[in-house]
Design a protein around this motif. Structure first.
Motif, short mmCIF file in Angstrom:
data_model
loop_
_atom_site.label_atom_id
_atom_site.label_comp_id
_atom_site.label_asym_id
_atom_site.label_seq_id
_atom_site.Cartn_x
_atom_site.Cartn_y
_atom_site.Cartn_z
N LYS A 1 -29.64 17.61 37.15
CA LYS A 1 -29.97 19.03 37.11
C LYS A 1 -31.08 19.36 38.11
O LYS A 1 -31.22 20.49 38.56
CB LYS A 1 -30.45 19.40 35.69
CG LYS A 1 -29.70 20.56 35.09
CD LYS A 1 -30.13 20.82 33.67
CE LYS A 1 -31.64 20.99 33.49
NZ LYS A 1 -32.03 21.01 32.06
N ASN A 2 -31.90 18.35 38.42
CA ASN A 2 -33.05 18.57 39.31
C ASN A 2 -32.92 17.76 40.59
O ASN A 2 -33.92 17.31 41.17
CB ASN A 2 -34.34 18.21 38.58
CG ASN A 2 -34.62 19.14 37.42
OD1 ASN A 2 -35.11 20.24 37.64
ND2 ASN A 2 -34.30 18.70 36.21
N LYS A 3 -31.67 17.60 41.00
CA LYS A 3 -31.31 16.77 42.13
C LYS A 3 -32.18 17.01 43.37
O LYS A 3 -32.63 16.07 44.03
CB LYS A 3 -29.86 17.10 42.50
CG LYS A 3 -29.01 15.89 42.73
CD LYS A 3 -27.54 16.28 42.79
CE LYS A 3 -26.75 15.02 43.06
NZ LYS A 3 -25.37 15.11 42.64
N ASP A 4 -32.41 18.26 43.66
CA ASP A 4 -33.09 18.60 44.91
C ASP A 4 -34.57 18.21 44.89
O ASP A 4 -35.21 18.12 45.94
CB ASP A 4 -32.97 20.10 45.19
CG ASP A 4 -31.51 20.48 45.37
OD1 ASP A 4 -30.71 19.58 45.72
OD2 ASP A 4 -31.17 21.66 45.14
N LYS A 5 -35.10 18.01 43.70
CA LYS A 5 -36.52 17.66 43.62
C LYS A 5 -36.78 16.18 43.91
O LYS A 5 -37.88 15.80 44.30
CB LYS A 5 -37.05 17.94 42.20
CG LYS A 5 -37.08 19.41 41.80
CD LYS A 5 -37.78 19.54 40.45
CE LYS A 5 -37.89 21.00 40.02
NZ LYS A 5 -38.55 21.11 38.69
N VAL A 6 -35.75 15.35 43.68
CA VAL A 6 -35.98 13.90 43.65
C VAL A 6 -36.27 13.32 45.04
O VAL A 6 -35.47 13.47 45.97
CB VAL A 6 -34.79 13.15 43.01
CG1 VAL A 6 -35.09 11.66 42.93
CG2 VAL A 6 -34.49 13.72 41.63
N LYS A 7 -37.41 12.66 45.18
CA LYS A 7 -37.84 12.12 46.48
C LYS A 7 -37.48 10.66 46.66
O LYS A 7 -37.36 10.19 47.78
CB LYS A 7 -39.36 12.27 46.62
CG LYS A 7 -39.85 13.71 46.56
CD LYS A 7 -39.30 14.51 47.73
CE LYS A 7 -39.49 16.01 47.49
NZ LYS A 7 -38.59 16.81 48.36
N ILE B 1 -26.24 4.74 39.77
CA ILE B 1 -26.97 6.01 39.84
C ILE B 1 -27.09 6.51 41.28
O ILE B 1 -27.06 7.73 41.53
CB ILE B 1 -28.34 5.86 39.12
CG1 ILE B 1 -28.07 5.79 37.60
CG2 ILE B 1 -29.29 6.99 39.47
CD1 ILE B 1 -29.27 5.58 36.73
N LEU B 2 -27.20 5.60 42.24
CA LEU B 2 -27.27 6.05 43.64
C LEU B 2 -25.98 6.76 44.06
O LEU B 2 -25.98 7.61 44.95
CB LEU B 2 -27.55 4.88 44.59
CG LEU B 2 -28.97 4.31 44.56
CD1 LEU B 2 -29.11 3.11 45.49
CD2 LEU B 2 -30.01 5.38 44.93
N LYS B 3 -24.86 6.39 43.39
CA LYS B 3 -23.60 7.07 43.70
C LYS B 3 -23.67 8.55 43.33
O LYS B 3 -22.98 9.39 43.90
CB LYS B 3 -22.43 6.42 42.93
CG LYS B 3 -21.95 5.12 43.55
CD LYS B 3 -20.85 4.47 42.71
CE LYS B 3 -20.69 3.01 43.12
NZ LYS B 3 -20.03 2.20 42.07
N GLN B 4 -24.52 8.87 42.35
CA GLN B 4 -24.65 10.26 41.91
C GLN B 4 -25.86 10.93 42.51
O GLN B 4 -25.97 12.16 42.51
CB GLN B 4 -24.78 10.32 40.39
CG GLN B 4 -23.66 9.63 39.64
CD GLN B 4 -24.06 9.34 38.20
OE1 GLN B 4 -24.68 10.17 37.54
NE2 GLN B 4 -23.71 8.15 37.73
N LEU B 5 -26.80 10.14 42.97
CA LEU B 5 -28.10 10.68 43.36
C LEU B 5 -28.61 9.81 44.49
O LEU B 5 -29.39 8.90 44.28
CB LEU B 5 -29.02 10.58 42.13
CG LEU B 5 -30.38 11.24 42.20
CD1 LEU B 5 -30.23 12.75 42.10
CD2 LEU B 5 -31.27 10.74 41.07
#
Lengths: 559, 559
Positions: free
Chosen positions: B64-70, B88-92
């Motif tokens: 939900k907060n994909k764009d925040k993750v550094k 998880i890297l496949k999704q993010l």
């Protein structure tokens, strides 16, 4: 009987359980046409025995020699020594001998199985010698263990004296004052012991097992600190432990309530027979605990192994009818987890802690001691009995092996030590002991009320079903027209959640349809071949797609 | 940024795994529109999760907060800290930061999942500080653990400094000479630490964890005694342990062979990156061990947990391709069984012993030490860092609770200690810390190549199928004439062995027939109702007869 004949006389010792495993202890002693048996226990199944409730020894050998069997001689009242009696007495109804508490526990088992009136239970006490048949005198010798009224057995036979320790430890300060009769061991040692069979459970542990009394001291310290309810979980059969909990409760002016069916049952037997002494008015009903202040209450409960349906687990999950954890409750788990039970016990500890209980367990305080002898106690017993031959019993292979090494380390000749497997026959005479063949031995699985009707095929199927579930494919075929009339219908359980997997089920149906049609087109009308085809194609599809291997069960109906 | 604004600034700390459980460690740190994450681990399933291979954290909140993750900042290369990355890297797909060995192990995972080229791996070393976004400086601090190249992390944020220890112990004599950087801890303590998050795994153990080096001394003693092959089982990731085994082997002029896929894989990474030093010519192929005398051979193998398909288990069962146990072999199990694995490890020990090996394990010799800090080490870290707020992490609830008590015992205010559950949000500012709501957190089950498609219904079905098997009842009904055209056919799996149970199956068919006919006679034409009837009647019959509860699966086809 002249000495000459005596020298030639041989006894056969045949363990049918308890060697290379923990549990289902049963040993056969056969002299000419007479057999006596020590113990008749059950074992609990490993996880891979899916759905199995209990395991008992296979007694094919005894059934074949039914007429020889004179009786069962029981060392103590633990399940792994008495638990198979209700099943085996149904097939082999011979007299059972045991001490008062042991018989009390056996009685309540036979009653549950509705065979008490058909059975012959014979009370003995430590020190007694029972004459059986022409060749056996069975002597009972006081010993110490984690259940009261335990005995070792000395079999006096024409071939010589055989001592079977039963489960034991050496406790110089036992709760009932009944110390293991080391003096009698020494006398027998002087007389000459032909064969020793001794408990190996703790043979890999160095030093000594602590006295049960040390647990009382640890409990006393906890009772001093507690200002809420005290809930103690322990084995229902550990009467001495329960006595110590009761003593501390009385001293600290706490009423005692019992929780758990086996706790109530065994305590009732123990109180009735005088093995557990609780002053009048101290024992209260579980439903009455609310009538007293929290710091006036002790609850003694089952569930020290985290068993799923036990009282303590239900308390931890908040589903117990009468006990809800309150802040300030102290829960003492006075036991160590048996291998395999660590995870459920951890879960119980976590759940109790979350609910606000102060949980005390063995890793934190010394609130449990073992009931089995460690290395130095084992050496003492060997030294007193000075047996000519030795067979370690009661333990996995590594325990038996280590016990053999201990015997060697104090001077026994390696060639006189016999590491047997169940079913092995050890033939012993005054001069010689040797392995002499093998008889049928093994395990009978008990599932529900079924005895021995679950075998390897069924267990393998259960394992497969449990891991990946099942896909049933139902097709109705018209034999005349060689066409599918209905189906294939695809029904699954334990495979995928069907509502989320419509597309997948559709694909499986498609594959099944093609597979059947191909067979019909090619005039394959053997059901078995059509089924194999369906199985192979769906199996391959699912493994490629999801790396799983559900059971595929095609059912073809032809009309 | 003025001081005033700083004082108002708040950081959210959200553990999505690793609290109230062992494994799947993943913690989210969110400041305004930026998120950094520490670790991304998996957990291994309990037995009740039938057929499940792995568990990873539910990262709905991060999606939900994909764009925040550094980025992901990884403390060390154990599965419970890196194992979920491939999923998880496949999704993010965000950058991953780690030390050399950690990245080496991650690389080989991503390669297996064929996503290495799409991922950004960033090498850091202890002492580095990485600037991320506008609000985070991520500092890596050398620590000790049972895998080389482990780090703690200090997050420098506008709200203050947060220290996350990662898994740690204090080893003053580590094998690689890289002692935990207690000096840096002390400096940070002086500067002021806002929040400490520290490893609780061993919080219930008193005293100190021994240095890894003590294991080397114990191994050396065993190598002195051995006159046959030495086979050592340990965790493949415990590079320092493997180094010590290698050192002893070199000293005693033994060649080394590796056994087990993960042992070969991880040792290759460790040798390539310089974490494992073995002189040229010492490492030989497993197939070449026969070319050397037994007392010139060391084999380092996987399987210290008794895993069913592991190299050591296959050696114990006699099914290993290259290694057969010979008399005189010494097998050293340099590990302790993780809770739940005691039984399989016991079985392996028994089987090896039976084959003639001398098996040495932790209960007998001190050939293993933990990688986690005990009570006194924990106190030292708290004392150096002097955090304002504290959140115990990495442990079951009882470990977290105990860790909280330890913090209190050395002076921390109870109201500053936060025992969280996964999904809880802890909001921390310079002045205050408080729980502030909850986000979605949980577990995603991985079965074969399926991620999250097995839920509670499927697991419950698997459990039932596994315990008592299944009975499929197939009936073909003619809707017009309201008659049974074919069947009921009874097919079972995992219930009883059919060949021995013809009579029982016949009875079941009879009951099914009557049940369907009764429905048809009464004009009940709802399939669901007919099915329920069949189910109920057969269920009742079988429970009365055998006290079992197989799954009953009626399939009705109408034509």
């Amino acid at each position: 009987m002249t000495n000459k004949i005596k020298n030639r006389s041989r006894i056969k010792v045949i363990p049918l359980g308890g060697l290379g495993e923990i549990g289902k202890n049963l040993t056969v002693f056969e002299y000419e046409d007479e057999i006596v048996i020590i113990d008749c226990g059950l074992a609990f199944p490993d996880e891979e025995l899916l759905g199995i409730d209990l395991i008992i020894p296979d007694i094919a050998y005894l059934q074949k020699n039914k007429d020889k069997v004179k009786g069962f001689f029981i060392t103590h009242g633990h399940e792994d020594h008495i638990g198979a009696l209700p099943y085996i007495l149904k097939q082999l109804n011979v007299p059972v001998y045991g001490t008062k508490l042991t018989l009390g526990l056996i009685e309540s088992k036979l009653e549950e199985h509705k065979i008490l009136n058909d059975c012959s239970l014979n009370l003995i006490k430590a020190g007694d010698i029972v004459d059986i048949g022409n060749n056996f005198k069975v002597e009972f010798i006081r010993t110490n263990h984690s259940i009261a009224d335990s005995v070792s057995i000395a079999l006096h036979t024409p071939a010589g004296i055989i001592v079977h320790t039963g489960d034991f430890k050496i406790d110089f300060t036992p709760i009932d004052g009944e110390t293991i009769d080391l003096n009698r061991y020494a006398q027998l040692g002087k007389k000459g012991v032909l064969l020793l069979m001794a408990d190996s459970t703790n043979a890999t542990r160095k030093g000594y097992t602590m006295s049960e009394r040390t647990v009382g001291e640890a409990l006393e310290n906890l009772f001093l600190k507690a200002d809420g309810r005290i809930i103690v979980a322990t084995f229902a059969s550990n009467i001495h432990r329960i006595q110590q909990i009761a003593n501390a409760s009385v001293k600290h002016n706490r009423k005692i309530a019992l929780s758990g069916r086996s706790m109530e049952k065994i305590c009732k037997v123990a109180v009735d027979l005088g093995y557990l002494t609780i002053p009048d008015g101290v024992l209260i009903e579980l439903n009455d605990i609310k009538k007293y202040a929290n710091d006036r209450i002790t609850i003694i409960t089952t569930g020290s192994q985290g068993e799923p349906m036990s009282a303590l687990t239900r308390i931890a999950l908040g589903t117990h009818k009468s006990i809800q954890i309150e802040k300030g409750d102290m829960v003492i788990i006075s036991a160590t987890p048996i291998p395999g039970n660590q995870k459920p016990v951890s879960n119980v500890i976590n759940d109790l802690t979350k609910k606000g209980a102060n949980v005390v367990y063995k890793a934190i305080e010394d609130i449990h001691v073992s009931g089995h002898a460690c290395e130095e106690e084992i050496k003492l017993v060997h030294t007193l009995l000075k047996p000519k031959f030795f067979m370690p019993v009661h333990g996995e292979y590594r325990h038996l092996k280590r016990h053999g090494e201990i015997a060697e380390s104090i001077g026994m000749d390696k060639s006189n030590i016999f590491l047997l497997e169940i079913g092995d026959v050890l033939e012993v005479s005054r001069k010689k002991a040797q392995k002499a063949g093998k008889v049928i031995a093994g395990r009978i699985l008990i599932d529900g009320s079924g005895v021995g009707d679950v075998g390897n095929v069924v267990l393998r199927d259960r394992k497969n079903l449990g891991e990946d579930g099942i896909i049933t494919v139902v097709v109705v075929i018209d034999k005349e027209s060689k066409t599918i009339i209905s189906g294939p219908d695809i029904v699954t359980r334990g495979f995928v959640y069907v509502r989320d997997s419509e597309k997948l089920i559709k694909e499986i149906r498609q594959i099944a349809t093609e597979s059947v049609e191909k067979c019909l087109d090619n005039n394959v009308m053997q059901w078995s071949e059509i089924k194999n085809n369906i199985r192979r194609e769906i199996d391959g599809f699912i493994y490629r797609k999801m790396k799983r291997k559900p059971t595929i069960l095609p059912v073809i109906t032809e009309i």
